[in-house]
Design an enzyme around this catalytic site. Sequence first.
Site, PDB file in Angstrom:
ATOM      1  N   SER A 179      71.852 -37.571 111.622  1.00 53.93           N
ATOM      2  CA  SER A 179      73.362 -37.874 112.086  1.00 53.93           C
ATOM      3  C   SER A 179      73.539 -38.670 113.126  1.00 53.93           C
ATOM      4  O   SER A 179      74.285 -39.377 113.023  1.00 53.93           O
ATOM      5  CB  SER A 179      74.026 -36.475 112.137  1.00 53.93           C
ATOM      6  OG  SER A 179      73.306 -35.779 113.367  1.00 53.93           O
ATOM      7  N   HIS A 207      74.758 -35.886 105.318  1.00 56.10           N
ATOM      8  CA  HIS A 207      75.062 -37.239 105.659  1.00 56.10           C
ATOM      9  C   HIS A 207      74.607 -38.323 104.588  1.00 56.10           C
ATOM     10  O   HIS A 207      74.697 -39.445 104.444  1.00 56.10           O
ATOM     11  CB  HIS A 207      74.756 -37.797 107.088  1.00 56.10           C
ATOM     12  CG  HIS A 207      75.507 -37.152 108.212  1.00 56.10           C
ATOM     13  ND1 HIS A 207      76.581 -37.524 108.631  1.00 56.10           N
ATOM     14  CD2 HIS A 207      75.023 -36.005 108.832  1.00 56.10           C
ATOM     15  CE1 HIS A 207      76.971 -36.799 109.716  1.00 56.10           C
ATOM     16  NE2 HIS A 207      76.098 -36.000 109.756  1.00 56.10           N
ATOM     17  N   LYS A 238      82.380 -34.616 104.664  1.00 55.60           N
ATOM     18  CA  LYS A 238      81.892 -36.116 105.073  1.00 55.60           C
ATOM     19  C   LYS A 238      82.549 -36.881 103.597  1.00 55.60           C
ATOM     20  O   LYS A 238      83.580 -37.289 103.717  1.00 55.60           O
ATOM     21  CB  LYS A 238      80.570 -36.063 105.590  1.00 55.60           C
ATOM     22  CG  LYS A 238      80.414 -35.342 106.737  1.00 55.60           C
ATOM     23  CD  LYS A 238      78.873 -35.246 107.098  1.00 55.60           C
ATOM     24  CE  LYS A 238      78.682 -34.469 108.357  1.00 55.60           C
ATOM     25  NZ  LYS A 238      78.977 -32.883 108.182  1.00 55.60           N
TER      26      LYS A 238
END
Length: 392
Positions: A179, A207, A238
Amino acid sequence: MNWMEKELELLAEDSLERFLRDSAPVPECPGYTVRGERLLLNLASNDYLGLAQHPAIIETMREMLLTEGGGSGASRLVTGNRPPYGRLEEALATWQNSEAALVFANGYMANSGVIRALMGRGDVVFSDQFNHASIVDGIVLSRAEHARYRHNDKDHLKLLMNKHRDKRRKLIVTDAIFSMDGDQARLRELVELKCEYGAMLMVDEAHSGGIYGERGEGLCYELGLHNEVDIHMGTFSKSFGVYGAYVCGSRNLIRWLINKARPLIYSTALPPSLVAGVSTALDLVKVDYWRRERLFSASRLFRSSLCEAGFNVINGDSPIVPVIIGENEKTLRFSHALEGEGIAAVAIRPPTVPEGTARIRFSLSAAHTDKELIDAAALIRKIGLQLGVLSA
């Protein structure tokens, strides 16, 4: 409690104190945020595919609010397991080609809950030194031995696995995309070592989910390794633009987690409207391949622009583009100067990253246009020259 004030003073002296600041979305201007009365290009969000303000997700949540109400009212094992959960988990299992899936409140609860449920005293967890804090905390809570290996260092990991080869249970856990650096885990090497030493493998796709893979399944799918991963974890906060997390794996794994994962057992279930919104987001992630293409194009353009300007940019192909500054105070000044030029980008400092590697973590979205990113790169270069991060 006077000790707090003294410790806070030390944090402030080292440019490490953190503050909460209000931000607001701008539905008519994707890729932007508002702070105070200022419109800022948002290069700090994890809304990678630009779905957070998608009208279909919002409408699904609105309709479900009218029928299911604002909250679930209980944990999933009591009366909080509303119908939208089952529909989402079935769709997730199909999407990931796994036997079963389980939704958690967020990624922190998923990682800490899964690791603690699987591991205990007499066991060992092998964890990349750059793994997310939720993984580290899960290992601590499990009371298993924490064998932290150097970042993406197969030889060091193998050395540690040899040392602990007689442990009862062994688990390798890694982020797929790290990240703060935006680089990839060496998943093929981890699969090899997992097989060689009889370990389980857990991959956090927070991610990378939604971004990699033909239908956004993640990096494991992109590399053809999804069948080699025992515990597949990802988030909805996300690329999905909503909130929550999931774990996919065997039916026995999911049965075990329902009985042993404390964050699931002892937390109120997510609101049904939110779970339904995630289902709509999953549908969009699977079919809107153009969002992934746009995101990778934007990432290449922005990363190459900063590299050509002379910045110290960590290699990678993800939408996370970190520029290493080094000093905490200078990194803060850089972030403040960016905001003054109309760009939201956050200073990341220790302990989130190692000492001496404070950075500006730029994070891109499919909502950003080429012109916005080219103009932003020019402003970033100007500030770099002004602060002495770049030499003329």
